[in-house]
Design an enzyme around this catalytic site. Sequence first.
Site, short mmCIF file in Angstrom:
data_model
loop_
_atom_site.label_atom_id
_atom_site.label_comp_id
_atom_site.label_asym_id
_atom_site.label_seq_id
_atom_site.Cartn_x
_atom_site.Cartn_y
_atom_site.Cartn_z
N THR A 164 26.14 18.14 39.02
CA THR A 164 25.98 18.94 37.81
C THR A 164 24.50 19.17 37.54
O THR A 164 23.66 18.40 38.00
CB THR A 164 26.67 18.25 36.60
OG1 THR A 164 26.66 19.14 35.48
CG2 THR A 164 26.00 16.95 36.23
N ILE A 181 31.37 26.63 35.45
CA ILE A 181 30.50 27.10 34.37
C ILE A 181 30.60 26.10 33.22
O ILE A 181 31.68 25.83 32.70
CB ILE A 181 30.92 28.52 33.91
CG1 ILE A 181 30.72 29.51 35.07
CG2 ILE A 181 30.12 28.94 32.69
CD1 ILE A 181 29.30 29.62 35.60
N LYS A 182 29.43 25.57 32.85
CA LYS A 182 29.37 24.52 31.84
C LYS A 182 29.10 25.14 30.46
O LYS A 182 28.08 25.79 30.27
CB LYS A 182 28.27 23.52 32.20
CG LYS A 182 28.36 22.21 31.42
CD LYS A 182 27.09 21.39 31.56
CE LYS A 182 26.89 20.82 32.93
NZ LYS A 182 25.77 19.83 32.93
N VAL A 183 30.05 24.94 29.55
CA VAL A 183 29.96 25.50 28.19
C VAL A 183 30.10 24.35 27.20
O VAL A 183 30.97 23.49 27.35
CB VAL A 183 31.10 26.53 27.96
CG1 VAL A 183 31.06 27.06 26.53
CG2 VAL A 183 31.00 27.67 28.97
#
Length: 351
Positions: free
Chosen positions: A37, A139-141
């Site tokens: 990550t 996709i990191k939200v």
Amino acid sequence: MASPLESLIATGTKLWLDSIDPDLVRSNFALGATGATSNPVIVSDLIKTGRFDDKIAALLEQGLSDNDVAWTLTNQLVADAQSVFLPVWEKNAGNDGYVSFEVDPLLEDPEVDMPHDERVAKYIELGKHWAQGQKNRMIKVPATPAGLDALEELCAAGITLNVTLIFTERQYEAARDAVWRGAQRRENLDGFKSVYSIFVSRVDVYSEEHLPQLTDAAQGQLGIVNAKRIWQANKEFWSDKPVKLQQEMIFASTGTKKPEDPPWKYVAAFAGSDIETNPPGTNDKVQESGVTITSQVADMPSEAVLADLDKHVDYQHLEKTLMEEGIAKFANPQKALLKLIAEKRAAITVG
């Protein structure tokens, strides 16, 4: 005899690296890591090494702005890490082998104070942009109001999501339900994968500061208990859903904050299921410890400890406090990254 990290993986835990340093990605892949990550702090730390000065200079020569340099470099680093883990993704048919890409943290910058609907639209736009053509990219939200409101649309568009900055079960449920609504709008669920990053050590920092009345036995246990309860809720929710891939918790913020705590405190506590994203330094310390890690994810402290926590913890206050801190920690590193690139630009210009 298995090494500590090998024993962790043997319990059923997927080990992901909290870094996209190309050297660390390769060395931790060799140790059994199957994903990674990224965030602006990691990118800034890499730039500070000077190893990427030539790349930055080349991007600046193309006339790119500081912001474009930051995102172009981040994209390249994430893509490089993806190439290392792609064989894992292919072998597991999309159940593992991902690298997370964090959408612009400045969307949550309190100083900008962007209108909610505009922020939601931007999350959707950027999420789709950075996911395009990427097989094993998540996709990191963040689980902020705008981030949560963007999840359904992003998931419906076929994007694989890592919902981050989760501290409470309320946030987790809101994120999970939005993602599941989006998933049901897809043509099929074959490639549907989602993960939910629950932060651990920050919760124990909160309890030390705000809950001094906890017993000695309960102090330092809230982060573990909170995350394990959310893990159990996640397991139960997906058990009857027609999904092929695992919808998992990521146990994040697993580095210990107190010198007296063993470095494997959180790593061992969640062994046995789902995903751990460990900082490289934590992996190194665990590996050096020689401990054998066994499955503990289903274990809970004593009833007395649980009762003490349930009596004193106000989760609404916890979430409000940690989200305010978390948003600052989310936005400020991106500002620091842009400042660092501006400094590189000035040095190159002077040179």
